[in-house]
Design an enzyme around this catalytic site. Structure first.
Site, short mmCIF file in Angstrom:
data_model
loop_
_atom_site.label_atom_id
_atom_site.label_comp_id
_atom_site.label_asym_id
_atom_site.label_seq_id
_atom_site.Cartn_x
_atom_site.Cartn_y
_atom_site.Cartn_z
N SER A 196 0.80 -1.21 0.00
CA SER A 196 0.00 0.00 0.00
C SER A 196 0.84 1.26 0.00
O SER A 196 1.74 1.39 -0.81
CB SER A 196 -1.02 -0.03 1.14
OG SER A 196 -2.01 0.94 0.94
N ASP A 224 -5.43 -8.53 -8.67
CA ASP A 224 -5.84 -7.53 -7.68
C ASP A 224 -6.78 -6.53 -8.33
O ASP A 224 -6.46 -5.97 -9.39
CB ASP A 224 -4.60 -6.82 -7.14
CG ASP A 224 -4.93 -5.78 -6.07
OD1 ASP A 224 -6.08 -5.75 -5.59
OD2 ASP A 224 -4.02 -5.01 -5.72
N HIS A 260 -3.82 -8.95 -4.20
CA HIS A 260 -3.20 -7.80 -3.54
C HIS A 260 -2.02 -8.19 -2.67
O HIS A 260 -0.99 -7.51 -2.67
CB HIS A 260 -4.27 -7.08 -2.70
CG HIS A 260 -3.86 -5.77 -2.15
ND1 HIS A 260 -3.76 -4.64 -2.93
CD2 HIS A 260 -3.53 -5.38 -0.89
CE1 HIS A 260 -3.40 -3.61 -2.19
NE2 HIS A 260 -3.25 -4.04 -0.94
#
Length: 480
Positions: A184, A395, A454
């Site tokens: 992230s 993702d 992810h």
């Protein structure tokens, strides 16, 4: 399968000193380190000797009244030749615990989705380096204190303060080659802060970041959403009427034209925002594609997971209760809290409260940082030996094609974006063959993985392992 998994390395404690598999001792001379020691033979529910580790709460400053403390779990490498390397791992969220990364992605103990019990992880990053998992910022996981940051520069200052205190306790790690890694948004800001404040007794060499938030939502979600659906129609089997509606939105809001005309190698200049934003960074309601697609596919696949779109029924359970609460218990809410010196509290994988505040009102707020490709990341690339951005092709919470757009709109090393295209089938895994795509220019390596959503170290740990070995300079290329 045993040949594929390879040998599992463990550690043992002998005569009060803690030894690696190769029988070299792991010791810390500061008496303060002893309070953090975790005996790898007595971790609850773990039926094998996981080796020595150290965990607990560490304040983010030397102030004796400091109330803000980050929870960490430090694992030494099992190979003495890697003892001068230190990886910092953080999950994203914001406000998601790095213990998820430890237990379900790249730690020496693996208890991933659907596993009945923990097992040794043959692709643990501790095979390559010392690793410290840190729950940050304040308000995440077991970490303590009242959130008081409004952007990721302030978040990085918290991490910097934590690292100062951590290195005082674990003094033998000072001077290590240091790598900031995670998922992230936070990683580039942490690295940038360390580069700009060279007083930390550590040798920052580079970063590794997976499926990152690098730009605005319109870039990494809305623009590439329809093409993602079109390229994965077996997983998004929408009828022709709905597909036509999506196409009309994409055309009217400038997404189709954007992908066909603006994303070039090399770029033809700064990439503009599409008409969908009306000159701002927020998408107008009639131009939203990502959320309507997600709602629609969930109607026909109740097991749909935005983190890995290939998931179908039955839903795999997770001992951490993420991304769905289908488990019997959450591991870190059990008696393991005493074993790892964690506070007695209700632990959640991702914070239900904001970890940012509104700087004006002091109330819960949101991150006000400028996206890293437009702020700190170019400088981090130029100061690092290696920077790796990785992305799973399954993702949908952040789409790989959106990450490509963000890279093409970033200027570093005297040029904007990659100057030549990312060639297909260029990433290979040893003994497995083609496993995605990769490209390197001017200190930046970008890798896309097949089969991965992810959390790339969770879904394709064997492929990720190669890219981390490359980051650490232990192999010349991410491919083998």
């Amino acid at each position: 399968m045993s040949d594929f998994l390879g040998p599992v390395e463990t550690s043992a404690e002998t005569s009060g000193s803690y030894r690696r598999q190769d029988q070299t001792a792991v010791t810390f001379s500061n008496p303060a380190a002893a309070q953090y020691y975790v005996d790898g033979r007595t971790i609850p529910n773990v039926t094998f000797d996981a080796g020595p580790s150290w965990s607990g709460l560490m304040p983010i400053s030397a102030n004796p009244k400091e109330s803000r403390k980050l929870f960490f779990w430090f694992w030494p490498t099992n190979n003495v030749s890697n003892a001068r390397d230190l990886i910092f791992w953080t999950n994203g969220g914001p406000g998601c615990s790095s213990l998820e990364g430890f237990l379900q992605e790249n730690g020496p103990i693996s208890w991933s989705w659907g596993q009945a019990a923990p097992t040794p992880n043959p692709w643990a990053w501790t095979n390559l380096s010392n690793v410290v998992y840190v729950e940050q910022p304040v308000g995440t996981g077991f970490s303590q204190g009242t959130p008081d940051i409004s952007n990721d520069d302030e978040l990085a200052a918290e991490v910097f303060g934590f690292m100062e205190q951590f290195l005082e306790v674990f003094d033998e790690l000072k001077g290590s080659n240091f790598y900031v890694t995670g998922e992230s948004v936070h990683v580039p800001y942490i690295a940038n802060y360390i580069y700009e404040h060279p007083t930390l007794d550590i040798n920052l060499k580079g970063i590794w970041i997976a499926d990152p938030s690098l730009s605005y939502g319109v870039v990494q979600q809305e623009i590439p959403a329809l093409r993602f659906v079109q390229n994965n129609q077996n997983l998004f089997p929408f009828n022709s009427t709905f597909m036509a509606q999506l196409q009309n939105i994409s055309d009217a809001c400038g997404y189709t034209d954007y992908l066909e005309n603006y994303v070039t190698y090399p770029p033809n200049g700064t990439l503009p925002l599409p008409p969908a934003t009306n000159g701002t960074f927020t998408v107008t309601p009639e131009c939203r594609l990502h959320s309507p697609i997600q709602r629609a596919v969930t109607l026909i696949n109740p097991a749909f997971d935005v983190y890995r779109v290939s998931d179908t029924w039955p839903v795999p359970w997770s001992v951490l209760g993420f991304p769905r609460s289908t488990q019997e218990f959450i591991y870190f809410n059990r008696f393991v809290q005493d074993a790892i010196h964690a506070p007695h509290m209700t632990w959640t994988d991702c914070s239900t409260e904001s970890v940012y505040i509104n700087a004006t009102t002091g109330r819960p707020g949101s991150d006000t940082s400028i996206p890293s490709t437009l702020s700190v990341l170019p400088d981090v690339i130029e100061k690092s030996e290696r920077v790796v951005i990785a992305h799973g092709l399954a993702d949908f919470i952040l789409v790989a094609e959106g990450t490509r757009i963000a890279i093409q709109n970033m200027t570093w090393g005297g040029a904007q974006g990659f100057q030549t295209p990312i060639e297909p089938e260029t990433f290979t895994v040893k003994d497995m063959g083609v496993y995605g795509h990769t490209h390197t220019e001017r200190g930046l390596t970008y890798v896309e993985f097949y089969y991965s959503g992810h959390m790339t170290p969770q879904f394709v740990p064997w492929a990720v392992y190669q890219t981390v070995a490359y980051l650490l300079g232990k192999q010349p290329s991410p491919s083998l």
